[in-house]
Design a protein around this motif. Sequence first.
Motif, short mmCIF file in Angstrom:
data_model
loop_
_atom_site.label_atom_id
_atom_site.label_comp_id
_atom_site.label_asym_id
_atom_site.label_seq_id
_atom_site.Cartn_x
_atom_site.Cartn_y
_atom_site.Cartn_z
N ASN A 1 -5.04 3.40 -0.22
CA ASN A 1 -3.92 2.72 -0.88
C ASN A 1 -2.59 3.24 -0.35
O ASN A 1 -1.68 2.46 -0.05
CB ASN A 1 -3.98 2.93 -2.39
CG ASN A 1 -4.94 1.96 -3.05
OD1 ASN A 1 -5.35 0.99 -2.43
ND2 ASN A 1 -5.28 2.22 -4.31
N LYS B 1 -2.07 1.81 2.93
CA LYS B 1 -1.84 0.36 2.88
C LYS B 1 -0.43 0.03 2.40
O LYS B 1 0.23 -0.86 2.91
CB LYS B 1 -2.89 -0.26 1.95
CG LYS B 1 -2.86 -1.77 1.92
CD LYS B 1 -4.16 -2.37 1.42
CE LYS B 1 -4.44 -2.05 -0.03
NZ LYS B 1 -5.64 -2.73 -0.54
N ASP C 1 2.99 9.33 -1.58
CA ASP C 1 3.44 8.50 -0.45
C ASP C 1 4.89 8.11 -0.63
O ASP C 1 5.48 8.29 -1.70
CB ASP C 1 2.55 7.26 -0.29
CG ASP C 1 2.64 6.31 -1.46
OD1 ASP C 1 3.75 5.94 -1.86
OD2 ASP C 1 1.56 5.91 -1.99
N ILE D 1 -2.70 -0.35 -14.02
CA ILE D 1 -3.04 -0.16 -12.62
C ILE D 1 -4.49 0.31 -12.41
O ILE D 1 -5.11 0.05 -11.39
CB ILE D 1 -2.00 0.80 -11.98
CG1 ILE D 1 -1.77 0.40 -10.54
CG2 ILE D 1 -2.42 2.24 -12.08
CD1 ILE D 1 -0.98 -0.85 -10.43
N GLN E 1 -6.86 -5.58 -11.22
CA GLN E 1 -5.40 -5.61 -11.43
C GLN E 1 -4.67 -5.24 -10.15
O GLN E 1 -4.91 -4.18 -9.56
CB GLN E 1 -5.00 -4.64 -12.55
CG GLN E 1 -5.45 -5.07 -13.92
CD GLN E 1 -4.82 -6.38 -14.37
OE1 GLN E 1 -3.70 -6.70 -13.99
NE2 GLN E 1 -5.55 -7.14 -15.16
N GLN E 2 -3.80 -6.15 -9.74
CA GLN E 2 -2.98 -5.90 -8.56
C GLN E 2 -1.55 -6.27 -8.88
O GLN E 2 -1.30 -7.26 -9.56
CB GLN E 2 -3.48 -6.76 -7.39
CG GLN E 2 -4.88 -6.36 -6.93
CD GLN E 2 -5.41 -7.29 -5.86
OE1 GLN E 2 -5.41 -8.50 -6.06
NE2 GLN E 2 -5.84 -6.72 -4.76
N VAL E 3 -0.62 -5.43 -8.42
CA VAL E 3 0.79 -5.75 -8.67
C VAL E 3 1.13 -7.05 -7.96
O VAL E 3 1.75 -7.95 -8.50
CB VAL E 3 1.69 -4.60 -8.15
CG1 VAL E 3 3.15 -4.99 -8.25
CG2 VAL E 3 1.39 -3.33 -8.91
N GLY F 1 -6.92 -6.67 -0.52
CA GLY F 1 -7.62 -5.71 -1.39
C GLY F 1 -8.30 -6.43 -2.53
O GLY F 1 -7.97 -7.57 -2.85
N SER F 2 -9.28 -5.75 -3.16
CA SER F 2 -10.07 -6.39 -4.22
C SER F 2 -9.54 -6.08 -5.61
O SER F 2 -9.91 -6.71 -6.58
CB SER F 2 -11.52 -5.89 -4.13
OG SER F 2 -11.52 -4.49 -4.33
N GLY F 3 -8.70 -5.08 -5.72
CA GLY F 3 -8.23 -4.66 -7.06
C GLY F 3 -9.27 -3.83 -7.77
O GLY F 3 -9.25 -3.69 -8.99
N GLY G 1 -10.45 -0.65 -6.29
CA GLY G 1 -10.39 0.75 -5.84
C GLY G 1 -9.99 1.73 -6.93
O GLY G 1 -10.71 2.71 -7.20
N LEU G 2 -8.87 1.49 -7.59
CA LEU G 2 -8.38 2.44 -8.60
C LEU G 2 -9.29 2.47 -9.83
O LEU G 2 -9.49 3.52 -10.43
CB LEU G 2 -6.94 2.11 -9.01
CG LEU G 2 -5.86 2.49 -8.00
CD1 LEU G 2 -4.48 2.16 -8.54
CD2 LEU G 2 -5.95 3.97 -7.63
P1 ADP Z 1 -6.46 -2.90 -4.10
O1 ADP Z 1 -5.70 -1.84 -3.41
O2 ADP Z 1 -7.76 -3.22 -3.46
O3 ADP Z 1 -5.66 -4.08 -4.43
P2 ADP Z 1 -6.64 -0.88 -6.13
O4 ADP Z 1 -7.38 -0.84 -7.42
O5 ADP Z 1 -6.89 0.22 -5.21
O6 ADP Z 1 -6.91 -2.28 -5.50
O7 ADP Z 1 -5.12 -0.90 -6.51
C1 ADP Z 1 -4.64 -1.80 -7.43
C2 ADP Z 1 -3.20 -2.13 -7.20
O8 ADP Z 1 -2.39 -0.99 -7.45
C3 ADP Z 1 -2.85 -2.49 -5.80
O9 ADP Z 1 -3.12 -3.86 -5.55
C4 ADP Z 1 -1.37 -2.18 -5.76
O10 ADP Z 1 -0.65 -3.24 -6.30
C5 ADP Z 1 -1.25 -0.97 -6.63
N1 ADP Z 1 -1.26 0.31 -5.88
C6 ADP Z 1 -2.29 1.19 -5.77
N2 ADP Z 1 -1.93 2.27 -5.02
C7 ADP Z 1 -0.64 2.07 -4.70
C8 ADP Z 1 0.30 2.82 -3.93
N3 ADP Z 1 -0.02 4.00 -3.38
N4 ADP Z 1 1.55 2.32 -3.76
C9 ADP Z 1 1.88 1.13 -4.31
N5 ADP Z 1 1.03 0.37 -5.04
C10 ADP Z 1 -0.21 0.83 -5.22
#
Ligand code: ADP
Length: 692
Positions: free
Chosen positions: A452, A455, A483, A496, A501-503, A513-515, A517-518
């Motif tokens: 992330n 990315k 970062d 998050i 959930q994705q911003v 991304g799939s939303g 990872g976190l």
């Molecule tokens: P993905 O990255 O596959 O979309 P994640 O669950 O890893 O799914 O992250 C969810 C969302 O959180 C991302 O889509 C992004 O909007 C936000 N995000 C996660 N890590 C960061 C980061 N380091 N900087 C900015 N936004 C982040």
Amino acid sequence: MNQEEAGEIKVIKEPAWVYVVSGLAGLLASIMVILVWLGYTWQMHKSAAKTLNLTGDFMSVQFEEIMKSNVQTLYNLKRRIEITGGDYFEYWAEDAKLILDQNPGFMFIEWIDSNMIIQDIEPLKGNEAAIGLDLNNIDYRKEGWIQASKDSLINVSNWAKLTQEGHAFLVDAPVFYHGKFQGTITAGIDFTGYFNFAMRGRDAYHIELYDEEGTLFFEHGDSSVEGVGNMYYENDIVIRPEKNQKWTFSIEPNDRLFETSVFLEKKVGLILGFMLALLLSVATFFILKTRRSNKREGIINKELRKLNKALEKAKETAEVGSKAKTEFLSNMSHEIRTPLNAILGLITIQKDKELDEEQKRKYLDMMEFSSKNLLALVNDIQDIDKAESGSMELHPVSFSTTSTLNKLLDLYEAGFEKKELKLVRTLHTDNVDNVYGDPIRFGQIITNLLRNAFKFTEIGQVEVMLQQQLVGDKIEVVLRVVDTGIGIPEESLPFIFDRFQQVDSGLMRMYEGSGLGLAITKKIVEKMGGSIRVESELGQGSTFEVQLMFDKGEPAEPAVSKHENTANHNMGKLLLCEDNPINALVLIKLLEDSNVSIDVAKNGKEGLEMVDASKYDLIFMDIQMPEMDGIEATKLIRKKGIKIPIIALSANVLSDAVNEALACGMQEYITKPYTRSDIENVLTKYLGATAI
Ligand code: ADP
């Protein structure tokens, strides 16, 4: 419609206190009614007694007046004789006739001479028997008459039975002239006629008059009609005040007095009063019932409002969820199709064109990259399913956190360089002991956060910090990924770590991304008993911090070359049950350089026969196969008492499928597509490091 369809009809029973209070209200009202009624009755009796006294007094006067006026009439006659010195005597008979005519109470008037002999009588007719009677022979007359002749006062006898029939009071008026007593003008008077006349209409009373001797001589009203209570009036009527001669007069009201409208009203009043009390009791009951049901309604309304709110919230959540799912599916489709497109495109190019070795190598690398992306995505889906169904398992071993981190960062270094980003690693390790935990999952946490950071950062750097220290008999590991990327808006921070959930979502999104990872990262951290938090400022960057506690691990063993002393030595005989020849070929090729031999069965049935025929050290079992599937085959193998480790190989990643496989006697479950290391790990675990 039966009862169940209609819903159960519940009769709401009021609690006992409602009945008690209503009953008490009725009882209290009844007591009040009785008290008022008694008071009223008492008042009525009081006023009735007063009326009785007044009536009695009035009647007494009436009787007295009647008696007096009759006596006066006789007295006047006597006085006329006396005043005229006896001259008038020769007219007394004429005068008597007049009196008899005018006064119906006078029965007769007679002359009794001084020798007590009745000399003359008016009217003569019917009274002949009285002429010549000597009062000396009539006991009840004698004394009173003689007294009158002496004291010259009028004498009134008691109620006397007459010689010539009938009853009368005998009134003697002594006559004196020429200085001596001459005799008496005596009248027989019956007052009852006058009295009856005076008492007409007085039916509510029973009236009695007694003479001095106590003889009842006048009675009015029905004596058989019962009297009322103890209401009674008695009085003396003074006949001759000079002689203190009296009659006794009594009246008693009968119940006709109480049949008057007032008494009727009283009875009606009492009945109405009781009806009112009953009404009050019923009204109280209904008021209480209504109040209670209003209260109940209020509570139900409140509950309904709550329920409505909850439903609205659930609807909103469902809508948000469904929107998120739709977005997820569309993202997913995009995420799957993109690498697939690359792979298929590169295959077409290789088929169609003559390529030199360098180009081939380049395309194969690209295909590998795309495949790995695809695999990572499928793994994520599998992980989130495992995490959410609670079937995520940790496989703890002793490992070094720093070397796991370093290996991973080494892998990413080239990518960072290419993107012109700085990858800073900071290790604060007071303690470098091995920890006891799952290195794969630990690595997954680092990878997800690092991916992330990579990315979402275009300029600047990503710093990965690892801090490891001894806390009591545990080892605390804090991992921080900082970062200088795009940052996360404050309002998105609470969500998050939720899946999907994705911003930045929707068709216009800039980042792939799939939303997941976190969400997976958080689940892993929690499974390990740790915590994860994020701080971020839009446009400034983000910091993810993970805190974990590990048990101390074993010290690292010196590495042994895996092929040492075992080169080309067959360390195991494997059986692969797989119906798909390509997949069978892939496994065979992956294990080409290892120290194992592989036999292949086309389905479970063939596999079963081969297990019977020869001895194997390990079986790789596909689940879905024609004729006999892997589950059935495993069950039959276990039924025979054969304990060879059986490893499932399946494309079905759902937790139910995994559980079923493990439950029927398999030891491990490897999902397709698998990597060489997946296979190698299993061989190491079951056959020893020398097998590979
Ligand atoms: P993905 O990255 O596959 O979309 P994640 O669950 O890893 O799914 O992250 C969810 C969302 O959180 C991302 O889509 C992004 O909007 C936000 N995000 C996660 N890590 C960061 C980061 N380091 N900087 C900015 N936004 C982040």
